[in-house]
Scaffold this motif. Structure first.
Motif, PDB file in Angstrom:
ATOM      1  N   THR A  40       1.030   5.279  -0.085  1.00  0.00           N
ATOM      2  CA  THR A  40       0.278   6.501   0.160  1.00  0.00           C
ATOM      3  C   THR A  40       1.225   7.689   0.093  1.00  0.00           C
ATOM      4  O   THR A  40       2.438   7.540  -0.060  1.00  0.00           O
ATOM      5  CB  THR A  40      -0.416   6.451   1.531  1.00  0.00           C
ATOM      6  N   SER A  68      -6.520  -0.473   5.843  1.00  0.00           N
ATOM      7  CA  SER A  68      -6.594  -0.911   4.448  1.00  0.00           C
ATOM      8  C   SER A  68      -5.670  -2.089   4.191  1.00  0.00           C
ATOM      9  O   SER A  68      -6.034  -3.055   3.510  1.00  0.00           O
ATOM     10  CB  SER A  68      -6.264   0.253   3.517  1.00  0.00           C
ATOM     11  N   TRP A  69      -4.470  -2.025   4.730  1.00  0.00           N
ATOM     12  CA  TRP A  69      -3.522  -3.130   4.523  1.00  0.00           C
ATOM     13  C   TRP A  69      -4.030  -4.394   5.208  1.00  0.00           C
ATOM     14  O   TRP A  69      -3.913  -5.494   4.647  1.00  0.00           O
ATOM     15  CB  TRP A  69      -2.146  -2.751   5.058  1.00  0.00           C
ATOM     16  N   ILE A  71      -2.622  -1.914  -3.351  1.00  0.00           N
ATOM     17  CA  ILE A  71      -3.758  -1.164  -2.809  1.00  0.00           C
ATOM     18  C   ILE A  71      -3.764   0.231  -3.410  1.00  0.00           C
ATOM     19  O   ILE A  71      -2.782   0.982  -3.275  1.00  0.00           O
ATOM     20  CB  ILE A  71      -3.698  -1.112  -1.275  1.00  0.00           C
ATOM     21  N   ASP A  72      -4.840   0.578  -4.070  1.00  0.00           N
ATOM     22  CA  ASP A  72      -4.997   1.889  -4.680  1.00  0.00           C
ATOM     23  C   ASP A  72      -5.559   2.874  -3.666  1.00  0.00           C
ATOM     24  O   ASP A  72      -6.121   2.491  -2.635  1.00  0.00           O
ATOM     25  CB  ASP A  72      -5.918   1.784  -5.892  1.00  0.00           C
ATOM     26  N   HIS A  73      -5.424   4.164  -3.954  1.00  0.00           N
ATOM     27  CA  HIS A  73      -5.908   5.194  -3.021  1.00  0.00           C
ATOM     28  C   HIS A  73      -7.411   5.177  -2.886  1.00  0.00           C
ATOM     29  O   HIS A  73      -7.950   5.488  -1.825  1.00  0.00           O
ATOM     30  CB  HIS A  73      -5.428   6.573  -3.487  1.00  0.00           C
ATOM     31  N   GLY A  86      -6.596  -6.007   3.113  1.00  0.00           N
ATOM     32  CA  GLY A  86      -6.005  -6.747   2.011  1.00  0.00           C
ATOM     33  C   GLY A  86      -5.429  -8.075   2.457  1.00  0.00           C
ATOM     34  O   GLY A  86      -5.495  -9.082   1.729  1.00  0.00           O
ATOM     35  N   GLU A 108       0.859  -1.193   0.000  1.00  0.00           N
ATOM     36  CA  GLU A 108       0.000   0.000   0.000  1.00  0.00           C
ATOM     37  C   GLU A 108       0.884   1.228   0.000  1.00  0.00           C
ATOM     38  O   GLU A 108       1.643   1.466   0.944  1.00  0.00           O
ATOM     39  CB  GLU A 108      -0.923   0.015   1.212  1.00  0.00           C
ATOM     40  N   CYS A 117       4.714   4.009   2.860  1.00  0.00           N
ATOM     41  CA  CYS A 117       4.471   2.830   2.037  1.00  0.00           C
ATOM     42  C   CYS A 117       4.539   1.602   2.946  1.00  0.00           C
ATOM     43  O   CYS A 117       5.527   1.427   3.667  1.00  0.00           O
ATOM     44  CB  CYS A 117       5.489   2.726   0.909  1.00  0.00           C
ATOM     45  N   ARG A 118       3.521   0.743   2.903  1.00  0.00           N
ATOM     46  CA  ARG A 118       3.426  -0.403   3.805  1.00  0.00           C
ATOM     47  C   ARG A 118       3.474  -1.691   2.982  1.00  0.00           C
ATOM     48  O   ARG A 118       2.773  -1.820   1.966  1.00  0.00           O
ATOM     49  CB  ARG A 118       2.111  -0.358   4.594  1.00  0.00           C
ATOM     50  N   SER A 145      -8.621   1.313  -1.468  1.00  0.00           N
ATOM     51  CA  SER A 145      -8.380   1.360  -0.030  1.00  0.00           C
ATOM     52  C   SER A 145      -9.660   1.346   0.801  1.00  0.00           C
ATOM     53  O   SER A 145      -9.722   0.635   1.810  1.00  0.00           O
ATOM     54  CB  SER A 145      -7.539   2.601   0.305  1.00  0.00           C
TER      55      SER A 145
END
Length: 608
Positions: free
Chosen positions: A15, A572-573, A218-220, A576, A13, A19-20, A267
């Motif tokens: 952002t 969000s992560w 993962i998109d915004h 996923g 992800e 970044c994760r 997300s």
């Protein structure tokens, strides 16, 4: 190909703030990297340090004999010694992955023109300037962040699951079957070379290390961005931009990173899954702004999404402008109205001890902007910021807004008078109180931290008279905004999904955009609060009361907000990670064979 429950997916992800990365099935990301890259990392694949790890020292120091004497001063070498700082155009080693926010340079006007006699602000204080958050600006840097994550988490290594994190390589020099351990360092495998063809060379033994993990990007999740055209042109611009970004992402994942299968998920949808909801209203308060997204049966209602620019970075910009305006006024008092050659600015840690001429050359760089943002983030999360009030009383006012001048505009000098900085206070009693506090050993650190805040350059901000700095988070609910050319209720954007409303009215506007009354009622009962900027004391109670007051009485509002900071920050992560662990999801991957046969356009049609 991927029909079982155990696929071992890799999730990333990206952002505007961080970044994760991590493996599917984990409860949190294992690697959190910066959203900025060194310029040499975008052109050379052999660069070791491609991710900035700190903003305490400028990367240009390593090349030009900048010697650090201690933690509070930096020696700048002269030009004869091989030092000196050239202009920012040649020393800007930091490249942002996403589109950065515009800077404002000016006195008290809403202007973006650069002037040597004007105040400098690293970020804009107008929330409308944060509407394009999420647009990828440099895809080379986007790719290199994935490569760095692959190295840190040993995605291409065939021995990443061995005990102790070491590889087991058979020694060819020995006739026996003994095994020799080769340690894995943080930068990758020892004596290992990772090429785009995913082959790994360890010592004298070469092992094939192709990526076997399907990748979830993962998109915004933004549905609209700000443009200058009418509504029809804006819709075409948004569709073209989102399609272009997905196509570029798929090309990098399949062709450059050689992913066996990919999937791109928004997300907000994953944040809803992380909280065990298929239908919910996701309220995400992040660094780039606040977003309210209705999720119905796992799909986003695009026309009902609402977004504003009130986020963590915007609140940091408000703090910076208040401080800079005050410093500018005090500098004018000290010089008796005479113009000096120095501008007022917040000095980050790496610049403490530098002269103004040297600081003038690097203050326009991206690195300086990130360093100031980190400095303001520390101030925003300091103990003196007490969160938001549980409810509004009769004495509640909008922070940093002078009520007498709210109708005609905010005067910068009047705003600056609300801030008091030690060493420049005209009131002698405040100076006496400061000496008493510093000499009194019985006063605890918690009490002192709520009275004063010390900037990295030693400037102490007095919080006794400036209570608005302690109420900074109230800007999320404020109807009038400071230093903004547009009012909160104005809609100067051609897209209906973009507005400048406070967070509770943003939720109401999103709910009213849902036509089905039954779905609207279900959304009211499943309001999910996520985002790192939502980690504010009392925001759950306050938001629940504000929304319940606005919606009809027949709707019962229920706010879902986990108290675990990790789960709320990485919602969000985590969603996923949960999604890729389901056996029913495995048939939705876009395989390498399908990509080669149909191209990246298939992904833009298949992905939500």
């Amino acid at each position: 190909m991927y029909c079982g429950d155990e696929t071992g997916s890799f999730i990333g992800e990206l952002t505007s703030s961080s970044c994760r990365f991590g493996y599917g099935g984990d409860d949190c990301p294992k690697s959190v990297l910066s959203s900025f890259m060194y310029r040499d990392g975008t052109t050379s694949s052999t660069a070791n340090n491609v991710i900035p790890t700190t903003t305490h020292h400028h990367p240009y120091y390593k090349r030009n004999k900048y010697l650090q004497k201690d933690s509070h001063s930096i020696h700048v070498a002269s030009e004869e010694e091989g030092g000196g700082i050239p202009s920012a155009a040649t020393t800007d080693d930091i490249v942002p992955i996403f589109q950065t926010y515009p800077r404002h340079v000016g006195n008290n006007k809403h202007t973006t023109t650069t002037s040597s006699s004007s105040c400098f602000f690293s970020s804009s204080t107008d929330p409308w300037d944060y509407m394009n958050n999420g647009i990828i600006e440099n895809f080379d840097a986007w790719e290199n962040v994935w490569e760095k994550a692959f190295q840190q988490l040993h995605v291409r290594s065939l021995y990443k699951h061995t005990k102790g994190g070491t590889t087991m390589v058979t020694s060819s020099s020995s006739s026996s079957s003994k095994l020799k351990r080769t340690p894995i360092h943080s930068s990758g495998l020892a004596s290992a070379t990772v090429s785009p063809s995913s082959s790994i060379s360890i010592g004298n033994t070469t092992q094939e290390g192709e990526i076997i993990h399907p990748i979830l990007a993962i998109d915004h999740g933004h549905t609209h961005f700000q443009s200058t055209g009418d509504s029809n042109q804006n819709n075409l611009y948004n569709e073209s931009l989102m399609r272009k970004q997905k196509v570029h992402m798929l090309e990098i994942l399949h062709e450059s990173l050689c992913a066996p299968a990919t999937f791109i998920a928004p997300s907000p949808m994953l944040a809803s899954f992380a909280n065990g909801r298929q239908t919910s209203l996701v309220v995400d308060i992040g660094a780039g702004g606040t977003r309210v997204t209705p999720i119905v049966d796992g799909l986003i209602l695009q026309q009902a999404q609402r977004r504003n620019g009130r986020g963590g970075d915007w609140m940091c910009a408000i703090q910076e402008r208040v401080a800079v305006e005050y410093m500018r006024k005090k500098m004018a008092k000290d010089t008796n109205g005479m113009q000096s050659g120095e501008d007022a600015m917040v000095v980050p840690r790496y610049a403490v001890g530098m002269g103004f001429k040297d600081l003038e050359k690097v203050r326009n760089s991206v690195f300086h902007k990130v360093a100031v943002r980190d400095c303001m983030y520390e101030m925003r999360t300091a103990p003196h910021v007490g969160g938001v009030a549980v409810y509004r009383d009769d004495e509640w006012t909008d922070p940093f807004v002078v009520q007498d001048e709210s109708a005609t505009g905010i005067d910068g000098d009047a705003m600056s008078e609300k801030m008091d900085v030690d060493g420049h206070d005209d009131d002698k009693s405040n100076a006496t109180d400061e000496m008493d506090d510093s000499d009194d050993e019985d006063v605890s650190y918690e009490i002192k931290s709520k009275r004063y805040y010390t900037l990295p350059d030693g400037t102490r901000v007095n919080l006794k008279k400036n209570k608005d700095l302690c109420r900074l988070d109230e800007l999320l609910f404020a109807s009038e905004l400071p230093y903004s050319s547009n009012g909160s209720s104005c809609s100067c954007s051609s897209a209906d999904t973009l507005s400048n409303l406070p967070i509770h009215e943003l939720i109401k506007d999103s709910l009213m955009a849902v036509s089905d009354a039954d779905v609207r009622k279900e959304l009211c009962g499943n309001i999910i609060l996520t985002g790192a900027a939502s980690l504010v004391p009392n925001i759950e109670q306050r938001l629940s009361l504000e929304v319940q007051y606005l919606v009809p009485g027949m709707y019962k509002c229920k706010l879902i907000a986990t108290r675990n900071t990790t789960e709320r920050r990485f919602a969000s992560w985590i969603g996923g990670s949960v999604l890729t662990s389901l056996g029913s999801f495995q048939q939705l991957w876009l395989s390498k064979k399908e990509y080669e046969e149909y191209g990246p356009t298939l992904g833009s049609q298949r992905f939500p």
